[in-house]
Design a protein around this motif. Structure first.
Motif, PDB file in Angstrom:
ATOM      1  N   MET A   1      -2.285  -0.452  -8.949  1.00 52.11           N
ATOM      2  CA  MET A   1      -3.748  -0.345  -9.002  1.00 52.11           C
ATOM      3  C   MET A   1      -4.234   0.535  -7.860  1.00 52.11           C
ATOM      4  N   PRO A   2      -5.408   1.115  -7.994  1.00 52.23           N
ATOM      5  CA  PRO A   2      -5.933   1.940  -6.903  1.00 52.23           C
ATOM      6  C   PRO A   2      -6.224   1.088  -5.669  1.00 52.23           C
ATOM      7  N   THR A   3      -5.771   1.567  -4.525  1.00 52.31           N
ATOM      8  CA  THR A   3      -5.966   0.817  -3.286  1.00 52.31           C
ATOM      9  C   THR A   3      -7.451   0.636  -2.954  1.00 52.31           C
ATOM     10  N   ALA A   4      -8.228   1.658  -3.185  1.00 51.27           N
ATOM     11  CA  ALA A   4      -9.638   1.629  -2.758  1.00 51.27           C
ATOM     12  C   ALA A   4     -10.417   0.493  -3.403  1.00 51.27           C
ATOM     13  N   THR A   5     -10.043   0.152  -4.627  1.00 49.46           N
ATOM     14  CA  THR A   5     -10.801  -0.872  -5.350  1.00 49.46           C
ATOM     15  C   THR A   5      -9.974  -2.118  -5.646  1.00 49.46           C
ATOM     16  N   ARG A   6      -8.867  -2.252  -4.920  1.00 51.89           N
ATOM     17  CA  ARG A   6      -7.943  -3.318  -5.323  1.00 51.89           C
ATOM     18  C   ARG A   6      -8.532  -4.722  -5.190  1.00 51.89           C
ATOM     19  N   LEU A   7      -9.412  -4.903  -4.220  1.00 56.24           N
ATOM     20  CA  LEU A   7      -9.969  -6.252  -4.063  1.00 56.24           C
ATOM     21  C   LEU A   7     -10.944  -6.602  -5.184  1.00 56.24           C
TER      22      LEU A   7
ATOM     23  N   THR B   1       0.852  -1.192   0.000  1.00 57.70           N
ATOM     24  CA  THR B   1       0.000   0.000   0.000  1.00 57.70           C
ATOM     25  C   THR B   1       0.886   1.240   0.000  1.00 57.70           C
ATOM     26  N   LEU B   2       0.716   2.089  -0.995  1.00 59.65           N
ATOM     27  CA  LEU B   2       1.525   3.308  -1.081  1.00 59.65           C
ATOM     28  C   LEU B   2       0.733   4.481  -0.520  1.00 59.65           C
ATOM     29  N   ASN B   3       1.430   5.565  -0.215  1.00 63.89           N
ATOM     30  CA  ASN B   3       0.780   6.697   0.440  1.00 63.89           C
ATOM     31  C   ASN B   3       0.092   7.646  -0.546  1.00 63.89           C
ATOM     32  N   ASP B   4      -0.062   7.214  -1.779  1.00 60.87           N
ATOM     33  CA  ASP B   4      -0.737   8.090  -2.747  1.00 60.87           C
ATOM     34  C   ASP B   4      -2.016   7.449  -3.277  1.00 60.87           C
ATOM     35  N   GLY B   5      -2.532   6.450  -2.535  1.00 60.15           N
ATOM     36  CA  GLY B   5      -3.790   5.841  -2.963  1.00 60.15           C
ATOM     37  C   GLY B   5      -3.623   4.691  -3.937  1.00 60.15           C
ATOM     38  N   GLN B   6      -2.384   4.373  -4.269  1.00 62.73           N
ATOM     39  CA  GLN B   6      -2.138   3.255  -5.167  1.00 62.73           C
ATOM     40  C   GLN B   6      -1.583   2.070  -4.383  1.00 62.73           C
ATOM     41  N   THR B   7      -1.758   0.890  -4.942  1.00 66.89           N
ATOM     42  CA  THR B   7      -1.168  -0.326  -4.389  1.00 66.89           C
ATOM     43  C   THR B   7      -0.286  -0.963  -5.442  1.00 66.89           C
TER      44      THR B   7
END
Length: 290
Positions: free
Chosen positions: A130-136, A61-67
């Motif tokens: 990929m975006p962290t919020a929707t990664r799953l 998990t990165l601090n800019d909302g990306q994974t």
DNA sequence: ACCCCGACCTGAGGGC
DNA sequence: TGCCCTCAGGTCGGGG
């Protein structure tokens, strides 16, 4: 190669050096492995807030909302190198001093103190941003089954997942929709531990045997993690050391050798284009399969 | 939906 | 020495 224990071993070794640290230097040296590589500039300079495992994927998990998702494929491994030799303040986790980059070093992630290199001869690994919020919900992660070491994986969960699966049990165990993290080695070892024949029709396995198999999967993976995973060819722990679980294989790669329990020669066959090893005596064909 | 098979890629090992 | 074949820890996508 790397199955759950090898990925978990890798993650535990990388975590102290990644979590909370800024990726000061990122280099994706190959344009693509299984999938196109991310743009290094989209990763560089970010801080890693968390590093977790899902199935055989590592998720940073990165601090800019990306994974940043990372997968070791069949032959991938990370190695940790000191950035320089003045690292008195750094916990000496690695015996590896910096060396020139090697063939198949496809990615480099460096913090202030260490450099992590990803080497993968067969290039089946992957790095995906990929975006962290929707990664799953990402296609790579959306359809994954339960984590075998989590409380929601037990005999009942396994029994439910095997419903409608008429084919041989062992390839079904390697289906990530049934349970994640179990590959060719650990499927064979777990079936031996449970005393179940790899050709048992999956849906024929009753609740009792499902509970026994779920326990065997959990125990086998846990023991493998404790010994640093299995090193056959390429895999290494990030400190450069081999894993040791291969020294305790009961059946994998043991064709023709005596079973450690009953001395019957270990048998080998092909299932779903993969080699299967088993003991014909300790893993009898189960009928009715309670 | 399930299931089978080929594809992706490189290297090691065996047989000739 | 070289060539050619087979096999290797994973996963996806196409077709039946």
């Amino acid at each position: 190669m790397p199955e759950l224990p090898e990925v978990e071993t890798t993650l535990r070794a990388l975590s102290p050096h990644l979590v909370g640290q800024v990726l000061q230097r990122v280099d994706f040296r190959a344009p693509k492995l299984r999938l196109p590589m991310p743009v290094a500039a989209d990763v560089q300079g970010r801080r890693v807030e968390a590093l977790e495992r899902r199935a055989k994927y590592m998720l940073a998990t990165l601090n800019d909302g990306q994974t940043l998702l990372m997968h070791l494929g069949m032959s991938g491994r990370f190695s940790i190198f000191y950035q320089n030799d003045t690292s008195d303040t750094v916990t000496p986790i690695s015996r590896l001093a910096p060396t020139p980059l090697a063939t198949h070093d496809h990615a480099v992630l460096a913090t202030d103190t260490v450099e992590m290199r990803y080497n993968d001869p067969r290039r089946f690994g992957m790095f995906v941003l990929m975006p962290t919020a929707t990664r799953l919900n990402h296609p790579l992660l959306a359809d994954l089954g339960p984590e075998p070491l989590s409380p929601d994986f037990d005999g009942n969960a396994l029994h439910a997942a095997l419903r409608g699966r008429r084919t041989a049990l062992k390839p079904v165990l390697m289906d990530a929709r049934v349970v994640v993290g179990v590959g060719n080695i650990y499927a064979a070892e777990a079936l031996f531990a449970a005393g179940i024949h790899p050709e048992t029709p999956a849906e024929a396995l009753g609740p009792t045997l499902c509970a026994r198999l779920a326990d065997a999967i959990r125990a086998t993976l846990t023991r493998a993690i404790a010994t640093g995973g299995s090193t056959l060819r390429d895999y290494r722990q990030p400190n450069g050391e081999a894993g040791h679980f291969q020294d305790t294989f009961a059946v994998y790669g043991h064709a023709g050798k005596p079973c450690r329990v009953c001395a019957t020669p270990i048998a080998q066959m092909t299932q779903a284009q993969r080699s299967t090893f088993f003991c014909p005596h300790c893993q009898p064909h189960t009928q009715g399969a309670r």
